[in-house]
Scaffold this motif. Structure first.
Motif, PDB file in Angstrom:
ATOM      1  N   ALA A  64       0.813  -1.215   0.000  1.00 27.29           N
ATOM      2  CA  ALA A  64       0.000   0.000   0.000  1.00 27.29           C
ATOM      3  C   ALA A  64       0.843   1.260   0.000  1.00 27.29           C
ATOM      4  O   ALA A  64       0.303   2.354  -0.230  1.00 27.29           O
ATOM      5  N   LEU A  65       2.132   1.148   0.257  1.00 29.59           N
ATOM      6  CA  LEU A  65       3.011   2.322   0.273  1.00 29.59           C
ATOM      7  C   LEU A  65       3.600   2.615  -1.096  1.00 29.59           C
ATOM      8  O   LEU A  65       4.516   3.430  -1.204  1.00 29.59           O
ATOM      9  N   ARG A 101       8.677   7.195   0.651  1.00 34.68           N
ATOM     10  CA  ARG A 101       7.298   6.734   0.490  1.00 34.68           C
ATOM     11  C   ARG A 101       6.604   6.602   1.839  1.00 34.68           C
ATOM     12  O   ARG A 101       5.422   6.936   1.986  1.00 34.68           O
ATOM     13  N   LEU A 102       7.312   6.124   2.825  1.00 31.12           N
ATOM     14  CA  LEU A 102       6.742   5.978   4.157  1.00 31.12           C
ATOM     15  C   LEU A 102       6.424   7.338   4.759  1.00 31.12           C
ATOM     16  O   LEU A 102       5.356   7.533   5.367  1.00 31.12           O
ATOM     17  N   ASP A 103       7.309   8.301   4.583  1.00 29.47           N
ATOM     18  CA  ASP A 103       7.066   9.640   5.111  1.00 29.47           C
ATOM     19  C   ASP A 103       5.939  10.347   4.368  1.00 29.47           C
ATOM     20  O   ASP A 103       5.169  11.108   4.961  1.00 29.47           O
ATOM     21  N   GLN A 104       5.829  10.117   3.064  1.00 32.20           N
ATOM     22  CA  GLN A 104       4.733  10.730   2.311  1.00 32.20           C
ATOM     23  C   GLN A 104       3.388  10.196   2.769  1.00 32.20           C
ATOM     24  O   GLN A 104       2.410  10.943   2.863  1.00 32.20           O
ATOM     25  N   ALA A 105       3.309   8.913   3.041  1.00 30.04           N
ATOM     26  CA  ALA A 105       2.042   8.328   3.468  1.00 30.04           C
ATOM     27  C   ALA A 105       1.631   8.810   4.845  1.00 30.04           C
ATOM     28  O   ALA A 105       0.439   9.019   5.116  1.00 30.04           O
ATOM     29  N   THR A 106       2.588   9.008   5.727  1.00 25.93           N
ATOM     30  CA  THR A 106       2.264   9.440   7.087  1.00 25.93           C
ATOM     31  C   THR A 106       2.184  10.949   7.238  1.00 25.93           C
ATOM     32  O   THR A 106       1.764  11.435   8.286  1.00 25.93           O
TER      33      THR A 106
END
Length: 551
Positions: A223-224, A264-269
């Motif tokens: 999902a990321l 990608r992890l930072d963009q999602a959060t």
């Protein structure tokens, strides 16, 4: 300042349902589009019936036919699917002016400050679902504070992280090692301290404001928006859920998988901003004129269209555009509308060149009780390239060409096309072939340019060409003094040649299986100048043939 809210729309069956809208009977049978994956054919978009039959996207076509014998397929058409997504882009503008495409099968909408107009986010989601159902489309949505979070909820909110294959590196560890690994707390070694999870419905597609991070925790790592190889490597290490990544230290992740995974992890959060960039709306050029009293005389309609065309051309010229096709609409006072189109040979923004074409078709309008509104729209327009000014020498060299292919020739093509149809007006252009019947191409005059640099053959070519016709004479390569052709006897007075033309060996043309040809120009006693050739014989017998006639 309201909190930023993003809506992600995913159309998982876009390609199949687009064709079902055209052919409704396809909804009743297993149906899928076929895409090309290298040298293999795989399933693209599937209908609901095909999914219920156990088929899946990306499955090889031969395996799909083995599973479902009644499967019906159509070739995938990415260009038309992109155009259909553009139509949905305009529909999504009713919810927010900030809409961006998410190719190839999604849209992203910035709902900040807009959801209350539809009764809140739940009411807006119901409206989206109902509109798509009316259009015959399947849609999955997700609403979150970030673009990455909304994208993940739309595509994975109802999926389980699942288990990796039997080769999972964590599953292969010894039980004692796994027990010791479970007792070691990574935050004691500098990792991120895990946050407490609030009670959140994992099946919900709407993440409450400020809880996007918690909504992502139970979702799979795919999902990321990672690349498939990265997702597979994470699964082998036992990192199957987003929550498993959130509690990991960032430095080892970045060293092993690259900075892209951390971004990608930072963009999602929401730690790193990811803006929604809406696509610019297409340029539309149209003018209209309303009348206080209905008009019906042809001169009045022509005068009104002339003024409107000048206004339209001024707008087009300011945008450096030229109109190719005009659509003229006449709205009558009895609520009827008549229209016709006018096509120009070249794109231009000059009213004095467009008005003669419009006048040619004014007789198609039946004013009836009167016309109370006229509208002109540039149905097809093209960019006008900036012209480079030439010096005196270059202008003198190209002066003759401009006389032959200038505005006068273009206007003549436009007028003839308005009467006969633009497809009926053609011109000839040189082709890259030494074969006489292939030395020229027939092109549409409105979509081609005049050719000047024709190649000069070794001998002149005849004015008329026809398929080779047999000539009765002696079977010798020397030019005949007497021969019989088309049931008449001919005498040769003069000959010039020969010109040898060999067939194109890389092509198997039936007409040229007779081998090389020696062409001669024969002056006959009847005043005709014929183009004869002697075929030396390849897979057929040799002989003389007549191929054309000079002026």
């Amino acid at each position: 300042m309201p909190n930023r809210r993003i809506l992600s729309l995913w159309f998982p069956r876009l390609g199949a349902e687009r064709l079902i809208r055209v052919e409704p009977h396809l909804a009743e049978v297993p149906f899928a589009t076929v895409a090309q994956n290298g040298a293999a054919q795989v399933l693209g978009a599937l209908s609901l019936t095909a999914s219920q039959a156990g088929l899946r996207g990306g499955q090889p076509l031969r395996d799909a036919h083995a599973m479902c014998a009644g499967l019906i397929t159509r070739p995938a058409q990415p260009q038309r699917e992109a155009a259909f997504l553009g139509t949905l882009h305009r529909w999504a503008g009713k919810f927010s002016p900030w809409v961006a495409p998410d190719a190839p099968d999604g849209l992203v909408i910035d709902l900040t400050g807009c959801a209350h107009l539809f009764g809140g986010e739940e009411g807006l989601a119901k409206q989206v679902t109902q509109d798509c159902a009316d259009l015959g489309l399947t849609v999955c949505f997700g609403i979150a504070d970030t673009l990455g979070g909304a994208w993940a909820l739309a595509r994975f909110s109802r999926q389980d992280a699942g288990h990796a294959r039997s080769g999972d590196a964590i599953d292969q560890e010894a039980p004692a090692t796994r027990a010791r690994a479970g007792k070691r707390r990574h935050w004691d070694r500098g990792g991120t301290v895990p946050t407490s999870r609030t009670s959140l419905d994992t099946n919900s597609r709407i993440a409450p404001t400020g809880q996007t991070r918690d909504a992502l925790v139970p979702l799979p790592v795919a999902a990321l928006r990672f690349d498939p190889p990265v997702t597979e490597q994470l699964a082998r290490l036992g990192l199957r859920r987003v929550g498993d990544l959130l509690i990991q230290p960032r430095a080892p992740l970045a060293r092993r998988f690259g900075q892209g995974l951390v971004d990608r992890l930072d963009q999602a959060t929401g730690a790193v901003p990811e803006p929604v960039s809406p696509a610019a709306p297409p340029d539309r050029f149209a003018v209209r004129m309303s009348f206080p009293d209905p008009i019906g005389l042809e001169d009045d309609v022509a005068e009104a269209l002339s003024r409107m065309t000048q206004r339209l051309c001024a707008t087009l010229d300011a945008k450096a555009r030229g109109v190719r096709t005009l659509r003229i609409e006449a709205h009558r006072c009895d609520h009827l509308m008549q229209w016709f189109t006018v096509t120009s040979a070249t794109a231009n923004a000059q009213a004095h060149r467009l008005m003669p074409l419009i006048r040619l078709k004014l007789d198609q309008i039946d004013a009836g009780p009167g016309i109370d509104m006229l509208r002109i729209e540039a149905a097809h327009h093209e960019p006008q390239h900036v012209l480079t000014r030439s010096g005196h020498l270059e202008a003198a060299q190209h002066g003759t060409r401009r006389l032959q292919s200038g505005a006068a020739l273009e206007d003549l093509t436009s007028r003839l096309g308005a009467r006969l149809g633009m497809e009926a007006i053609t011109r000839r252009a040189p082709a890259a072939s030494h074969i006489p019947e292939k030395s020229a191409l027939i092109l549409a005059a409105a979509w081609s340019e005049a050719a000047y640099d024709w190649p000069t053959p070794h001998m002149t070519r005849p004015l008329l060409l026809w398929p080779p016709e047999p000539v009765s004479t002696s079977d010798r390569p020397n030019p005949p003094q007497a021969f019989r052709w088309r049931g008449r006897n001919w005498q040769s007075k003069a000959q010039s040649g020969p010109e040898r033309i060999a067939p194109e060996w890389w092509l198997d043309t039936p007409e040229w299986r007779s081998g090389p040809r020696d062409y001669w120009r024969i002056d006959t006693d009847r005043g005709d100048r014929l183009w004869l050739f002697y075929a030396h014989g390849g897979s057929t017998s040799p002989g003389w043939f007549c191929h054309g006639s000079f002026a």
